[in-house]
Motif scaffolding. Structure first.
Motif, PDB file in Angstrom:
ATOM      1  N   PRO A 151       0.813  -1.207   0.000  1.00 18.33           N
ATOM      2  CA  PRO A 151       0.000   0.000   0.000  1.00 18.33           C
ATOM      3  C   PRO A 151       0.849   1.261   0.000  1.00 18.33           C
ATOM      4  O   PRO A 151       1.955   1.274   0.509  1.00 18.33           O
ATOM      5  N   ILE A 152       0.278   2.318  -0.555  1.00 19.80           N
ATOM      6  CA  ILE A 152       0.892   3.639  -0.514  1.00 19.80           C
ATOM      7  C   ILE A 152       0.259   4.382   0.645  1.00 19.80           C
ATOM      8  O   ILE A 152      -0.961   4.395   0.797  1.00 19.80           O
ATOM      9  N   VAL A 153       1.080   5.001   1.481  1.00 17.35           N
ATOM     10  CA  VAL A 153       0.582   5.703   2.657  1.00 17.35           C
ATOM     11  C   VAL A 153       0.787   7.200   2.462  1.00 17.35           C
ATOM     12  O   VAL A 153       1.887   7.651   2.169  1.00 17.35           O
ATOM     13  N   LEU A 154      -0.300   7.970   2.598  1.00 14.54           N
ATOM     14  CA  LEU A 154      -0.232   9.427   2.564  1.00 14.54           C
ATOM     15  C   LEU A 154      -0.550   9.951   3.951  1.00 14.54           C
ATOM     16  O   LEU A 154      -1.458   9.446   4.622  1.00 14.54           O
ATOM     17  N   GLN A 155       0.177  10.945   4.363  1.00 14.99           N
ATOM     18  CA  GLN A 155      -0.067  11.558   5.664  1.00 14.99           C
ATOM     19  C   GLN A 155      -1.149  12.619   5.518  1.00 14.99           C
ATOM     20  O   GLN A 155      -0.994  13.578   4.776  1.00 14.99           O
ATOM     21  N   ARG A 182      -0.651  13.218  -7.000  1.00 20.15           N
ATOM     22  CA  ARG A 182      -0.077  12.350  -5.975  1.00 20.15           C
ATOM     23  C   ARG A 182      -0.127  12.935  -4.571  1.00 20.15           C
ATOM     24  O   ARG A 182      -0.136  12.200  -3.600  1.00 20.15           O
ATOM     25  N   SER A 183      -0.149  14.258  -4.463  1.00 17.15           N
ATOM     26  CA  SER A 183      -0.194  14.901  -3.153  1.00 17.15           C
ATOM     27  C   SER A 183      -1.600  15.423  -2.899  1.00 17.15           C
ATOM     28  O   SER A 183      -2.240  15.946  -3.811  1.00 17.15           O
ATOM     29  N   PRO A 184      -2.085  15.306  -1.667  1.00 16.47           N
ATOM     30  CA  PRO A 184      -3.412  15.831  -1.361  1.00 16.47           C
ATOM     31  C   PRO A 184      -3.517  17.329  -1.691  1.00 16.47           C
ATOM     32  O   PRO A 184      -2.638  18.114  -1.355  1.00 16.47           O
ATOM     33  N   ARG A 185      -4.592  17.700  -2.401  1.00 18.00           N
ATOM     34  CA  ARG A 185      -4.853  19.084  -2.808  1.00 18.00           C
ATOM     35  C   ARG A 185      -6.077  19.578  -2.060  1.00 18.00           C
ATOM     36  O   ARG A 185      -7.114  18.924  -2.034  1.00 18.00           O
ATOM     37  N   LYS A 186      -5.956  20.747  -1.421  1.00 19.01           N
ATOM     38  CA  LYS A 186      -7.066  21.301  -0.649  1.00 19.01           C
ATOM     39  C   LYS A 186      -8.151  21.813  -1.593  1.00 19.01           C
ATOM     40  O   LYS A 186      -7.872  22.485  -2.574  1.00 19.01           O
ATOM     41  N   ILE A 187      -9.406  21.480  -1.268  1.00 15.42           N
ATOM     42  CA  ILE A 187     -10.552  21.948  -2.030  1.00 15.42           C
ATOM     43  C   ILE A 187     -11.062  23.226  -1.374  1.00 15.42           C
ATOM     44  O   ILE A 187     -11.569  23.195  -0.248  1.00 15.42           O
ATOM     45  N   GLU A 188     -10.912  24.344  -2.046  1.00 17.61           N
ATOM     46  CA  GLU A 188     -11.361  25.629  -1.509  1.00 17.61           C
ATOM     47  C   GLU A 188     -12.878  25.612  -1.353  1.00 17.61           C
ATOM     48  O   GLU A 188     -13.590  25.012  -2.145  1.00 17.61           O
TER      49      GLU A 188
END
Length: 124
Positions: free
Chosen positions: A1-5, A35-41
């Protein structure tokens, strides 16, 4: 698995190749080449529920529903077909107790057991 913080995550939802998580600071999405979490305004603060559709996300907050992303079938519920990176309130939804998202559409269940849907209407 890939783990994102995703510090402080309180809810998570996924569909297809997109995943979103809610935190106290907002909603973050990744996948579909990101690949990186992007904040939804527009989805800051407490989120009670997340629903991920095909290239869009909806969140239930304080009885209302807000959606962001692809809007080619009107699945964001703002009365347009304009794709939006930031979330907008779904027209007419004020007492939602559940939200779901599908392939080009979304629905909410309100406190009086009424279901409201918006977006694609391919199958009635």
């Amino acid at each position: 698995p890939i783990v994102l913080q995703v510090p402080g995550a309180t809810a998570i939802a996924a569909r297809g190749d997109q995943t979103c998580a809610a935190t106290r600071e907002g909603v973050y999405c990744w996948g579909a080449g990101v690949r990186s979490p992007r904040k939804i305004e527009g989805l800051e603060g407490a989120v009670e529920q997340l629903a991920v559709g095909a290239d869009f996300v909806c969140a239930r907050q304080s009885g209302g529903v807000k959606c962001a992303g692809n809007n080619d079938s009107g699945q964001l519920g703002d009365g347009t077909t304009t794709t939006r990176a930031g979330a907008r309130a779904v027209n007419g939804i004020q007492d939602a107790k559940a939200v779901m998202a599908g392939d080009g559409f979304a629905c909410s269940l309100d406190a009086r057991s009424r279901v409201s849907c918006w977006g694609a209407n391919r199958g009635g």
